[in-house]
Design a protein around this motif. Structure first.
Motif, PDB file in Angstrom:
ATOM      1  N   ALA A  77      38.286  40.649  68.328  1.00  0.00           N
ATOM      2  CA  ALA A  77      36.995  40.845  68.982  1.00  0.00           C
ATOM      3  C   ALA A  77      36.227  41.971  68.298  1.00  0.00           C
ATOM      4  CB  ALA A  77      37.218  41.171  70.452  1.00  0.00           C
ATOM      5  N   ARG A  78      34.942  42.059  68.611  1.00  0.00           N
ATOM      6  CA  ARG A  78      34.080  43.107  68.054  1.00  0.00           C
ATOM      7  C   ARG A  78      33.250  43.682  69.186  1.00  0.00           C
ATOM      8  NH1 ARG A  78      31.669  44.369  63.037  1.00  0.00           N
ATOM      9  NH2 ARG A  78      29.520  45.112  63.162  1.00  0.00           N
ATOM     10  N   LEU A  79      33.240  45.007  69.290  1.00  0.00           N
ATOM     11  CA  LEU A  79      32.413  45.703  70.265  1.00  0.00           C
ATOM     12  C   LEU A  79      31.541  46.671  69.486  1.00  0.00           C
ATOM     13  CD1 LEU A  79      31.712  46.491  73.202  1.00  0.00           C
ATOM     14  CD2 LEU A  79      33.525  48.185  73.048  1.00  0.00           C
ATOM     15  N   ALA A  80      30.197  46.473  69.547  1.00  0.00           N
ATOM     16  CA  ALA A  80      29.260  47.312  68.806  1.00  0.00           C
ATOM     17  C   ALA A  80      28.353  48.035  69.798  1.00  0.00           C
ATOM     18  CB  ALA A  80      28.432  46.452  67.858  1.00  0.00           C
ATOM     19  N   VAL A  81      28.168  49.357  69.583  1.00  0.00           N
ATOM     20  CA  VAL A  81      27.349  50.182  70.470  1.00  0.00           C
ATOM     21  C   VAL A  81      26.336  50.941  69.615  1.00  0.00           C
ATOM     22  CG1 VAL A  81      27.369  52.085  72.118  1.00  0.00           C
ATOM     23  CG2 VAL A  81      29.266  50.467  72.079  1.00  0.00           C
ATOM     24  N   GLN A  82      25.070  50.829  70.004  1.00  0.00           N
ATOM     25  CA  GLN A  82      24.009  51.565  69.325  1.00  0.00           C
ATOM     26  C   GLN A  82      23.634  52.748  70.209  1.00  0.00           C
ATOM     27  OE1 GLN A  82      20.213  49.530  68.857  1.00  0.00           O
ATOM     28  NE2 GLN A  82      20.058  50.323  66.769  1.00  0.00           N
ATOM     29  N   THR A  83      23.796  53.979  69.703  1.00  0.00           N
ATOM     30  CA  THR A  83      23.613  55.157  70.547  1.00  0.00           C
ATOM     31  C   THR A  83      22.179  55.661  70.593  1.00  0.00           C
ATOM     32  OG1 THR A  83      24.269  56.579  68.718  1.00  0.00           O
ATOM     33  CG2 THR A  83      25.987  55.916  70.270  1.00  0.00           C
ATOM     34  N   LYS A  84      21.338  55.238  69.680  1.00  0.00           N
ATOM     35  CA  LYS A  84      19.927  55.593  69.775  1.00  0.00           C
ATOM     36  C   LYS A  84      19.096  54.454  69.196  1.00  0.00           C
ATOM     37  CE  LYS A  84      18.532  58.262  65.754  1.00  0.00           C
ATOM     38  NZ  LYS A  84      18.136  59.538  65.234  1.00  0.00           N
ATOM     39  N   GLU A  85      17.889  54.314  69.688  1.00  0.00           N
ATOM     40  CA  GLU A  85      17.004  53.242  69.270  1.00  0.00           C
ATOM     41  C   GLU A  85      16.770  53.319  67.765  1.00  0.00           C
ATOM     42  OE1 GLU A  85      12.676  51.366  70.500  1.00  0.00           O
ATOM     43  OE2 GLU A  85      13.455  53.084  71.565  1.00  0.00           O
ATOM     44  N   ASN A  86      16.855  52.177  67.120  1.00  0.00           N
ATOM     45  CA  ASN A  86      16.682  52.039  65.662  1.00  0.00           C
ATOM     46  C   ASN A  86      17.726  52.805  64.859  1.00  0.00           C
ATOM     47  OD1 ASN A  86      14.385  50.415  66.035  1.00  0.00           O
ATOM     48  ND2 ASN A  86      13.104  52.237  66.258  1.00  0.00           N
ATOM     49  N   GLY A  87      18.839  53.172  65.490  1.00  0.00           N
ATOM     50  CA  GLY A  87      19.916  53.862  64.789  1.00  0.00           C
ATOM     51  C   GLY A  87      20.979  52.879  64.340  1.00  0.00           C
ATOM     52  N   GLY A  88      22.018  53.408  63.743  1.00  0.00           N
ATOM     53  CA  GLY A  88      23.132  52.569  63.321  1.00  0.00           C
ATOM     54  C   GLY A  88      24.032  52.211  64.502  1.00  0.00           C
ATOM     55  N   TRP A  89      25.098  51.546  64.209  1.00  0.00           N
ATOM     56  CA  TRP A  89      26.018  51.045  65.227  1.00  0.00           C
ATOM     57  C   TRP A  89      27.402  51.644  65.026  1.00  0.00           C
ATOM     58  CZ3 TRP A  89      24.462  47.470  68.948  1.00  0.00           C
ATOM     59  CH2 TRP A  89      23.177  46.977  68.796  1.00  0.00           C
ATOM     60  N   PHE A  90      28.049  52.027  66.133  1.00  0.00           N
ATOM     61  CA  PHE A  90      29.465  52.370  66.134  1.00  0.00           C
ATOM     62  C   PHE A  90      30.201  51.108  66.568  1.00  0.00           C
ATOM     63  CE2 PHE A  90      27.440  56.488  66.881  1.00  0.00           C
ATOM     64  CZ  PHE A  90      28.028  57.231  65.873  1.00  0.00           C
ATOM     65  N   VAL A  91      31.295  50.786  65.876  1.00  0.00           N
ATOM     66  CA  VAL A  91      31.933  49.488  66.072  1.00  0.00           C
ATOM     67  C   VAL A  91      33.437  49.647  66.267  1.00  0.00           C
ATOM     68  CG1 VAL A  91      32.361  47.250  65.003  1.00  0.00           C
ATOM     69  CG2 VAL A  91      30.197  48.398  64.597  1.00  0.00           C
ATOM     70  N   LEU A  92      33.984  48.929  67.242  1.00  0.00           N
ATOM     71  CA  LEU A  92      35.419  48.647  67.312  1.00  0.00           C
ATOM     72  C   LEU A  92      35.536  47.200  66.872  1.00  0.00           C
ATOM     73  CD1 LEU A  92      36.666  50.244  70.654  1.00  0.00           C
ATOM     74  CD2 LEU A  92      36.835  51.133  68.333  1.00  0.00           C
ATOM     75  N   ASP A  93      36.169  46.987  65.746  1.00  0.00           N
ATOM     76  CA  ASP A  93      36.187  45.667  65.116  1.00  0.00           C
ATOM     77  C   ASP A  93      37.616  45.148  65.020  1.00  0.00           C
ATOM     78  OD1 ASP A  93      35.024  43.493  63.981  1.00  0.00           O
ATOM     79  OD2 ASP A  93      34.320  44.509  62.183  1.00  0.00           O
ATOM     80  N   ASN A  94      37.739  43.838  64.967  1.00  0.00           N
ATOM     81  CA  ASN A  94      39.033  43.178  64.844  1.00  0.00           C
ATOM     82  C   ASN A  94      39.988  43.653  65.937  1.00  0.00           C
ATOM     83  OD1 ASN A  94      40.728  41.299  63.692  1.00  0.00           O
ATOM     84  ND2 ASN A  94      41.601  42.762  62.240  1.00  0.00           N
ATOM     85  N   PHE A  95      39.467  43.758  67.157  1.00  0.00           N
ATOM     86  CA  PHE A  95      40.209  44.267  68.313  1.00  0.00           C
ATOM     87  C   PHE A  95      41.047  43.140  68.896  1.00  0.00           C
ATOM     88  CE2 PHE A  95      40.846  45.829  72.598  1.00  0.00           C
ATOM     89  CZ  PHE A  95      40.980  47.193  72.404  1.00  0.00           C
ATOM     90  N   LYS A  96      42.361  43.314  68.910  1.00  0.00           N
ATOM     91  CA  LYS A  96      43.250  42.304  69.481  1.00  0.00           C
ATOM     92  C   LYS A  96      44.578  42.936  69.853  1.00  0.00           C
ATOM     93  CE  LYS A  96      44.392  40.646  64.852  1.00  0.00           C
ATOM     94  NZ  LYS A  96      44.355  39.502  63.969  1.00  0.00           N
ATOM     95  N   GLY A  97      45.313  42.245  70.701  1.00  0.00           N
ATOM     96  CA  GLY A  97      46.611  42.722  71.131  1.00  0.00           C
ATOM     97  C   GLY A  97      46.708  42.754  72.647  1.00  0.00           C
ATOM     98  N   ALA A  98      47.720  43.420  73.161  1.00  0.00           N
ATOM     99  CA  ALA A  98      47.948  43.454  74.605  1.00  0.00           C
ATOM    100  C   ALA A  98      48.626  44.762  74.985  1.00  0.00           C
ATOM    101  CB  ALA A  98      48.820  42.283  75.031  1.00  0.00           C
ATOM    102  N   PHE A  99      48.410  45.158  76.246  1.00  0.00           N
ATOM    103  CA  PHE A  99      49.170  46.269  76.793  1.00  0.00           C
ATOM    104  C   PHE A  99      49.428  46.000  78.259  1.00  0.00           C
ATOM    105  CE2 PHE A  99      44.753  47.591  77.077  1.00  0.00           C
ATOM    106  CZ  PHE A  99      44.635  48.132  78.345  1.00  0.00           C
TER     107      PHE A  99
END
Length: 185
Positions: A77-99
């Motif tokens: 999975a991919r979770l992308a968060v933009q912290t300011k308008e027109n800014g870049g993205w912080f990403v958690l990418d290739n998220f998989k597994g279990a707990f």
């Protein structure tokens, strides 16, 4: 794209009365007289056990960045968060597994002393989250990155992978997490 999130929880009130009722061979609840009730002790709160699996078999995305996400290489999975308008993205990418965990507790706790004298000033209730002793982690992985766009398929996509985390085994936790309310109540 999150293809498969599985969340399983078992909720049990931390009360011996409910335990006795569940152990009863009767199909319905029965009353308990005062004498039998006098030897039972209980505690308010919730006891949680659960398992969370996120894309444990991977997702179907295929593009220039990920390559071919087939049976030989499964993408998470991919979770992308933009912290300011027109800014870049912080990403958690290739998220998989279990707990999974057993013994996470939730209860309300009154803070009216302690904390170096600040508790008396606070004098309110907080949510106490009792951490489970162990969290079992099964092939949990993700990559922390920055990206120019939210999706790899967007025009002008560029990504810089900062680090990748892979966890498999047990994580030991100790203590409680206190959640303090805000406002003037």
């Amino acid at each position: 794209m999150i293809k498969n999130i599985i969340i399983r929880f078992a909720l049990t009130a931390c009360s011996t009365i409910l335990l006795l009722a569940s152990m009863s061979s009767h199909a319905e609840l029965s009353s308990i007289d005062d004498e039998a009730l006098s030897v039972i002790s209980g505690q308010a709160g919730v006891y949680l056990s659960g398992e969370i699996a996120i894309n444990e078999n991977g997702g179907p995305i295929q593009n220039a960045y990920f390559g071919d996400c087939t049976d030989s290489k499964r993408c998470g999975a991919r979770l992308a968060v933009q912290t300011k308008e027109n800014g870049g993205w912080f990403v958690l990418d290739n998220f998989k597994g279990a707990f999974s965990f057993q013994g996470l507790t939730l209860r309300v706790r009154d803070i009216n002393s302690g904390f170096g004298g600040d508790g008396a000033k606070f004098n309110r209730e907080v949510l106490e989250i009792g951490l489970p002793d162990q969290i079992k982690v099964d092939k949990l992985q993700y990559t922390y990155a920055t990206s120019s766009t939210a999706r790899p398929t967007d025009l002008g996509f560029k990504q810089t992978d900062i680090y990748t985390v892979e966890i498999d085994g047990n994580v030991t936790l100790q203590g409680n997490l206190l959640v303090f309310p805000t406002g003037n109540n």
